[in-house]
Write an enzyme that holds these catalytic residues in place. Structure first.
Site, short mmCIF file in Angstrom:
data_model
loop_
_atom_site.label_atom_id
_atom_site.label_comp_id
_atom_site.label_asym_id
_atom_site.label_seq_id
_atom_site.Cartn_x
_atom_site.Cartn_y
_atom_site.Cartn_z
N ASP A 1 0.88 -1.16 0.00
CA ASP A 1 0.00 0.00 0.00
C ASP A 1 0.92 1.22 0.00
O ASP A 1 1.39 1.65 1.05
CB ASP A 1 -0.89 -0.01 1.25
CG ASP A 1 -1.83 1.18 1.29
OD1 ASP A 1 -2.30 1.60 0.22
OD2 ASP A 1 -2.09 1.68 2.39
N GLU B 1 -0.96 -1.22 -4.95
CA GLU B 1 -2.21 -0.51 -5.18
C GLU B 1 -2.02 0.52 -6.29
O GLU B 1 -1.08 1.31 -6.26
CB GLU B 1 -2.69 0.19 -3.91
CG GLU B 1 -4.02 0.93 -4.10
CD GLU B 1 -4.52 1.58 -2.83
OE1 GLU B 1 -4.42 2.81 -2.74
OE2 GLU B 1 -4.97 0.85 -1.93
N ASP C 1 -2.75 1.05 6.91
CA ASP C 1 -1.85 0.80 5.79
C ASP C 1 -1.36 -0.65 5.79
O ASP C 1 -1.18 -1.26 4.73
CB ASP C 1 -0.65 1.75 5.85
CG ASP C 1 -1.06 3.18 6.06
OD1 ASP C 1 -1.20 3.91 5.07
OD2 ASP C 1 -1.27 3.55 7.24
#
Length: 202
Positions: free
Chosen positions: A7, A68, A141
């Site tokens: 992330d 991501e 996260d």
């Protein structure tokens, strides 16, 4: 298959590692967050993220890295930093010959919770449940990184089948185009030869 989920971010970059088993079984391997101070210059912040990602890759030897994809954010500066952090991680993976896949937040949420609009609390709750963790991963996260890894484990077989189907379709199109070209060349040769014989007969 071992997948490293990332992330991306400059202030906090979540990294999660999971092992995919038979069917939809996934097991947590490790999870953490890389932090960089906001008063540090951009180049060194990116270097710190890259160094951490490389240590994770070298220590855990993932078969794939799932990052991501920056889809849309209201804050352009934040979006740029997120994209840059994801870029250095992708570069580190590419240098090691590790395949990299990008998944949008909605794809990850849909894969993990069944709802592409799920909030962070729902994602964290499902990640905790899917991996059978006693304690929910924090901060968000870290949970998002694990969710990315889970998403890729579950989507990878489908993505692989789609890629193979596209490759087969492309090969079929290439063969068809080549056959048409050969037919045109053969037809042109026959027409040219016929014209010459007619001229000799005259």
């Amino acid at each position: 298959m071992r997948v490293m989920g990332v992330d991306p971010g400059l202030t906090r970059c979540g990294i999660g590692m999971v092992d995919g088993g038979i069917g939809r079984k996934v097991t947590a391997v490790d999870v953490g967050v890389v932090r960089t101070p906001q008063d540090m210059d951009l180049a060194n912040r990116l270097l710190r993220v890259a160094d951490a990602a490389e240590r994770w890759m070298d220590a855990h030897r993932p078969d794939a890295v799932a990052i991501e994809r920056v889809f849309s954010q209201h804050n352009v500066r934040t979006a740029m930093g997120t994209a840059q952090a994801g870029g250095v991680v992708a570069l580190a993976a590419a240098r090691r010959g590790i395949p990299v896949a990008f998944h949008t937040p909605s794809e990850v949420k849909a894969a993990v919770t069944g709802n592409g609009s799920a909030d962070k609390a729902q994602v964290t709750a499902m990640v905790t449940r899917i991996l059978g963790l006693r304690v929910a991963p924090k901060p968000a996260d870290a949970a998002d990184a694990l969710a990315l890894a889970i998403c890729h484990c579950w989507r990878a077989p489908l993505l692989d089948r789609m890629a193979k189907a596209e490759a087969q379709a492309a090969a079929a199109r290439a063969r068809y185009t080549e056959r048409l070209a050969e037919q045109r060349r053969a037809g042109g040769t026959r027409n040219s030869g016929g014209g010459q014989r007619k001229a000799v007969g005259e």
